[in-house]
Design a protein around this motif. Structure first.
Motif, mmCIF file in Angstrom:
data_model
loop_
_atom_site.group_PDB
_atom_site.id
_atom_site.type_symbol
_atom_site.label_atom_id
_atom_site.label_comp_id
_atom_site.label_asym_id
_atom_site.label_seq_id
_atom_site.Cartn_x
_atom_site.Cartn_y
_atom_site.Cartn_z
ATOM 1 N N GLY A 19 27.507 -6.303 6.934
ATOM 2 C CA GLY A 19 26.158 -5.770 6.627
ATOM 3 C C GLY A 19 25.058 -6.745 6.403
ATOM 4 O O GLY A 19 23.946 -6.731 6.920
ATOM 5 N N SER A 20 25.698 -8.063 6.308
ATOM 6 C CA SER A 20 24.634 -9.025 5.902
ATOM 7 C C SER A 20 23.782 -9.690 7.156
ATOM 8 O O SER A 20 22.522 -10.043 7.053
ATOM 9 N N VAL A 21 24.331 -9.027 8.390
ATOM 10 C CA VAL A 21 23.455 -9.561 9.365
ATOM 11 C C VAL A 21 22.182 -8.865 9.561
ATOM 12 O O VAL A 21 21.189 -9.133 10.358
ATOM 13 N N ALA A 22 22.178 -7.824 9.032
ATOM 14 C CA ALA A 22 20.786 -6.883 8.780
ATOM 15 C C ALA A 22 19.696 -7.644 8.199
ATOM 16 O O ALA A 22 18.686 -7.097 8.206
ATOM 17 N N ALA A 23 20.102 -8.635 7.257
ATOM 18 C CA ALA A 23 18.875 -9.142 6.347
ATOM 19 C C ALA A 23 17.909 -9.580 7.469
ATOM 20 O O ALA A 23 18.184 -10.616 8.108
ATOM 21 N N GLY A 24 16.734 -9.327 7.143
ATOM 22 C CA GLY A 24 15.408 -10.280 7.888
ATOM 23 C C GLY A 24 15.429 -9.715 9.399
ATOM 24 O O GLY A 24 14.747 -10.452 9.963
ATOM 25 N N ALA A 25 16.139 -8.723 9.784
ATOM 26 C CA ALA A 25 16.455 -8.530 11.239
ATOM 27 C C ALA A 25 15.126 -7.968 11.633
ATOM 28 O O ALA A 25 14.603 -8.243 12.761
ATOM 29 N N ALA A 26 14.432 -7.261 10.990
ATOM 30 C CA ALA A 26 12.853 -6.790 11.436
ATOM 31 C C ALA A 26 12.082 -7.639 11.843
ATOM 32 O O ALA A 26 11.219 -7.404 12.597
ATOM 33 N N GLU A 27 12.230 -8.936 11.311
ATOM 34 C CA GLU A 27 11.168 -9.972 11.743
ATOM 35 C C GLU A 27 11.584 -10.970 12.922
ATOM 36 O O GLU A 27 11.115 -11.811 13.327
ATOM 37 N N ARG A 28 13.037 -10.580 13.253
ATOM 38 C CA ARG A 28 13.652 -11.287 14.630
ATOM 39 C C ARG A 28 13.504 -10.257 15.866
ATOM 40 O O ARG A 28 13.722 -9.406 15.876
#
Length: 418
Positions: A19-28
């Motif tokens: 689940g850690s891969v979702a952190a900040g994904a909206a900005e990538r």
């Protein structure tokens, strides 16, 4: 022979991501790479994960490949959703190889449709396929454009027949202006790829190739120094004394000639080996790699990367052989062979290694305190732009390669990362 896969941790059979891969994904940004591992012939210098049609059968062959790749696309969409990654349309799609255009245009279109169904395409998405000049027709290019492709990258390599013969490239160099015109008529942006430093290539040969490129009016050019990888046919020829490698001085002269002629022709470097007519015509997919965005790699041997700060994200790679790749997907398993969790230090190291190579440079504050102390010496050696390092134009202080620095980019990176 292709290079071995990296060492890493075992990847789960279901491909599940933490689940850690979702952190900040909206900005990538999120992009897709699709590897098509087929070529009509294998060039003597190539160490990519490619195969000729006669080497493969069953679910790994060319006829079945689009369906196999679509299985991974569906698996990828499910894995990302279960990891909590936000829905993001694809900003870029890049179909590489191999020679993707040995597949029928309809198969490439079906794979793109599958990606569109899984994630959607951004309204301004860049969708590229690589191609050999002898693997397309006006009709096939028009079909690709109608399917949603926006860009084609042709492997030209040289305009000189004897250089192409040494590289074992099969196309007629006189065909290059035709394929560029056909692609433009279809509404596709066009890039040409060149290789310099082939054994037997003179400076005049290289100048002629660059002039032939500029005569086509393309808006993007990549020029790479030939690297002879161990395990290739060319490496054997060099070892036996059948071919003589160029000197480092020869390679440097040819790079400087490329930069001079391409710049005079209206193209500007944006990465050490890449030139475009405008910033908008730079290859956005490759920029996503260099900037550390998210991408999923489809196909045998393809690599993927998802995640970022505060940790370094997750990188993984698929099994290499098309038969093993197809077999895993047919059994409902992920084709991933291994994975690596990047810690913050490793991610920082890679950001510096890649960011330094871009024409926009790298903010000085991205460097470690030790690396910042190296900047003055690199400026004094003529490898970094002194005005950029001082922020003389009123902007932030940046590490920016000079032309000499581009020639010695690896040495600059070592100085800033060791």
């Amino acid at each position: 022979m292709s290079p071995a896969l990296p060492d890493g941790d075992a990847a789960p059979d279901d491909g599940a991501l933490p689940g850690s891969v979702a952190a900040g994904a909206a900005e990538r940004a999120f992009g897709l790479y699709v590897h098509v591992p087929f070529c009509t012939v294998r060039c003597g210098y190539c160490d990519f994960n490619t195969y000729t049609a006669s080497e493969l059968g069953g679910g790994a062959n060319q006829d079945a490949y689009a369906d196999t790749a679509l299985r991974e696309i569906r698996l990828a969409a499910g894995v990302m959703e279960r990891a909590g990654l936000p829905a993001r349309p694809l900003s870029t799609v890049f179909v590489g190889g191999g020679t993707p255009t040995v597949l029928p245009p309809g198969d490439l279109a079906r794979m793109l449709d599958g990606a569109r169904s899984a994630w959607g395409l951004a309204p301004d998405a860049e969708v590229t396929t690589e191609a050999n000049p002898d693997s397309v027709t006006p009709a096939s290019l028009a079909e690709l454009a109608a399917a949603g492709f926006t860009r084609v990258s042709f492997g030209m390599q040289s305009a000189q027949p004897h250089v192409l013969a040494t590289l074992e490239r099969t196309h007629d160099p006189l065909r290059i202006p035709d394929v560029v015109r056909w692609a433009k008529d279809a509404g596709l942006a066009v890039s040409l790829d060149l290789i310099y430093g082939t054994p037997g290539e003179s400076v005049d040969d290289w100048r002629a190739s660059l002039k032939a490129v500029l005569a086509t009016g393309v808006d993007h050019v990549s020029a790479y120094a030939l690297v002879v990888e161990q395990g290739t046919k060319m490496a054997v020829q060099v070892r036996r004394g059948e071919l003589a490698l160029p000197t480092e001085e020869d390679q440097a002269i040819k790079y400087e000639i490329a930069d001079d002629l391409l710049t005079a022709g209206g193209l500007h470097w944006y990465e050490v080996s890449n030139w475009s007519r405008t910033p908008e015509q730079a290859c956005r997919h490759n920029l996503a790699y260099w900037r550390g965005d998210d991408w999923w790699g489809i196909g045998p041997g393809a690599h993927s990367h998802v995640g970022g700060a505060p940790d370094g994200g997750l990188r993984w790679w698929n099994v290499k052989h098309p038969r093993a790749y197809a077999g895993r997907l047919e059994a409902g398993r992920s084709p991933a062979a291994g994975r690596e969790t990047l810690d913050a230090a490793t991610a920082q190291l890679e950001r510096v290694m890649l960011g330094v190579r871009l024409s926009g440079g790298l903010p000085l504050d991205r460097l470690s305190e030790r690396a910042r102390r190296e900047v003055a010496a690199l400026v004094a050696d003529g490898l970094l732009d002194g005005r950029a390092a001082l922020g003389a134009d009123g902007g932030e202080r940046r590490v920016l390669l000079t032309l000499r620095g581009r020639l010695l980019a690896d040495a600059v990176v070592r100085a800033l990362t060791d």
